[in-house]
Design an enzyme around this catalytic site. Structure first.
Site, PDB file in Angstrom:
ATOM      1  N   SER A 286       0.852  -1.189   0.000  1.00  0.00           N
ATOM      2  CA  SER A 286       0.000   0.000   0.000  1.00  0.00           C
ATOM      3  C   SER A 286       0.888   1.239   0.000  1.00  0.00           C
ATOM      4  O   SER A 286       1.702   1.406  -0.902  1.00  0.00           O
ATOM      5  CB  SER A 286      -0.956  -0.027   1.201  1.00  0.00           C
ATOM      6  OG  SER A 286      -1.886   1.043   1.135  1.00  0.00           O
ATOM      7  N   THR A 287       0.772   2.101   0.991  1.00  0.00           N
ATOM      8  CA  THR A 287       1.528   3.342   1.029  1.00  0.00           C
ATOM      9  C   THR A 287       3.028   3.072   0.959  1.00  0.00           C
ATOM     10  O   THR A 287       3.568   2.329   1.769  1.00  0.00           O
ATOM     11  CB  THR A 287       1.218   4.125   2.321  1.00  0.00           C
ATOM     12  OG1 THR A 287      -0.191   4.204   2.496  1.00  0.00           O
ATOM     13  CG2 THR A 287       1.809   5.518   2.257  1.00  0.00           C
TER      14      THR A 287
ATOM     15  N   HIS B 162      -2.660  -1.012  -3.307  1.00  0.00           N
ATOM     16  CA  HIS B 162      -3.762  -0.061  -3.168  1.00  0.00           C
ATOM     17  C   HIS B 162      -3.483   1.184  -4.017  1.00  0.00           C
ATOM     18  O   HIS B 162      -2.517   1.905  -3.760  1.00  0.00           O
ATOM     19  CB  HIS B 162      -3.925   0.361  -1.707  1.00  0.00           C
ATOM     20  CG  HIS B 162      -4.263  -0.773  -0.783  1.00  0.00           C
ATOM     21  ND1 HIS B 162      -3.979  -0.744   0.564  1.00  0.00           N
ATOM     22  CD2 HIS B 162      -4.854  -1.974  -1.013  1.00  0.00           C
ATOM     23  CE1 HIS B 162      -4.400  -1.872   1.124  1.00  0.00           C
ATOM     24  NE2 HIS B 162      -4.922  -2.637   0.187  1.00  0.00           N
TER      25      HIS B 162
ATOM     26  N   MET C 256      -0.193   1.313   5.213  1.00  0.00           N
ATOM     27  CA  MET C 256      -0.955   1.689   6.401  1.00  0.00           C
ATOM     28  C   MET C 256      -2.087   0.691   6.635  1.00  0.00           C
ATOM     29  O   MET C 256      -2.703   0.208   5.688  1.00  0.00           O
ATOM     30  CB  MET C 256      -1.537   3.099   6.199  1.00  0.00           C
ATOM     31  CG  MET C 256      -2.282   3.653   7.387  1.00  0.00           C
ATOM     32  SD  MET C 256      -1.144   4.095   8.718  1.00  0.00           S
ATOM     33  CE  MET C 256      -2.291   4.817   9.893  1.00  0.00           C
TER      34      MET C 256
ATOM     35  N   ASP D  91      -4.633  -4.568   6.172  1.00  0.00           N
ATOM     36  CA  ASP D  91      -5.026  -5.406   5.041  1.00  0.00           C
ATOM     37  C   ASP D  91      -3.885  -6.354   4.673  1.00  0.00           C
ATOM     38  O   ASP D  91      -2.745  -5.937   4.519  1.00  0.00           O
ATOM     39  CB  ASP D  91      -5.382  -4.522   3.837  1.00  0.00           C
ATOM     40  CG  ASP D  91      -5.938  -5.331   2.671  1.00  0.00           C
ATOM     41  OD1 ASP D  91      -6.517  -6.408   2.924  1.00  0.00           O
ATOM     42  OD2 ASP D  91      -5.806  -4.876   1.512  1.00  0.00           O
TER      43      ASP D  91
END
Length: 342
Positions: free
Chosen positions: A157-158, A183, A276, A279
């Site tokens: 993600s991030t 993401h 973050m 997930d």
């Protein structure tokens, strides 16, 4: 901690919209706004924000040029705000490679009411990011590599674009079959796949319904629109569905990992990277429970040590690795007759 944000966008309307969306969160304070990079430069010195939201397309100096200056002179968390177009997505991917922490898409006129609905959470995640000047390192790909057929599943993600590039750029052309959930906003993952495909040895593409999962190929879940699952008994293939978000996301890393555990069992390698939230942690645990090799990015090399931390604390991570070690760890686990202890 209250997150101090500077909004940089040439459109007064867009600045007002971003300010209104962020102003709804009591943990965020919009400390200033700027209409171009020159105003923004002075505002950064004066206001010392924790995070900048930065428009890609602006007069006098575009957002990419300004971001390069920020990352060189004063590295800090930057969230890119881009139009949901192919050009906008390409620019955002370039920004993420330069050092931006995240990107969000500008809502269209019909989406204003629900646009930017995750902007505040992304800004707060960016505030926790460990931003470092990006240092280009020579890429060394594994030679004479032969995969044993294991499937590799990666979730991020991030900060994930930088992490994925670091891994995929070291993969050989005949790498293990690899599926990825990162993401990203709708439309951005196609540009991401195209960009990676131009610079990396394997064939990299956005996943499509029914695509066969083959060695030498990497498949990236479509951002924001569909979950990616691996299905099939005699031959693995990609399956997409537009079901509701899971673990707060669509696509969801948990959905991908769980499908791999159910479809191929222990004949897989699971990897959870910077991001973050949580997930992917539960899905990675399921992969480990059925015998898969599992890796988690370590804290020191993660831009945001959220997803890997939760997975590690749950017992889902068999071994923590730094980003510089990740590609070799994955390839070692999937190499014919040379599989090392992991």
């Amino acid at each position: 901690m209250t997150v101090r944000v500077l909004i940089v966008d040439d459109s007064p309307t867009m600045r007002a919209l971003i300010a209104a969306m962020l102003g709804r969160d009591p943990e965020i304070e919009v400390v200033g706004q700027a209409g171009d990079p020159y105003e923004a430069r002075e505002a950064i010195k004066r206001l010392n924000p924790h995070v900048i939201t930065l428009d890609v397309e602006m007069p006098n100096m575009n957002g990419i040029e300004f971001l390069e200056k920020i990352m060189r002179l004063r590295p800090m968390p930057v969230v890119m705000v881009s139009t949901l177009t192919h050009d906008g997505a390409n620019a955002s991917i370039a920004a993420l490679e330069i050092g931006a922490v995240d990107c969000v898409g500008k809502p269209t006129a019909s989406q204003v009411d629900d646009g930017f609905n995750d902007l505040a959470s992304r800004v707060k995640a960016a505030a926790q990011a460990k931003v470092r000047p990006r240092i280009a390192a020579p890429v060394e790909r594994r030679s004479a590599y032969k995969t044993d057929g294991r499937l590799v599943a990666i979730g991020s993600s991030t900060g994930g674009v930088e992490a994925l590039l670091a891994i995929l750029s070291r993969f050989p052309a005949d790498c293990p079959p690899t599926v990825i959930t990162q993401h990203m906003p709708p439309g951005f993952t196609r540009s991401l796949a195209e960009r990676f495909d131009r610079t990396c040895a394997p064939k990299i593409a956005e996943a499509t319904e029914g695509a066969p999962v083959l060695p030498g190929h990497v498949y990236i879940a479509p951002g924001g629109t569909h979950h990616l699952r691996v299905v099939g008994k005699t031959a693995l293939r990609c399956s997409l569905n537009d079901g509701p978000p899971e673990s707060g996301h669509r696509p969801s890393v948990d959905t991908l990992f769980r499908s791999v555990a159910e479809t191929v069992g222990g004949n897989a390698v699971g990897v959870i990277l910077t991001g973050m939230g949580r997930d992917g942690a539960a899905g990675l645990l399921k992969m480990r429970q059925v015998g898969a090799v599992t890796f988690g990015q370590d804290e020191s090399s993660s831009i945001v040590y959220g997803m890997p931390r939760v997975a590690h604390e749950m017992g889902a991570v068999g071994r923590q690795v730094s980003l510089s070690q990740a590609a070799d760890a994955i390839l070692d686990a999937c190499e014919v007759q040379q599989r090392r202890a992991v």
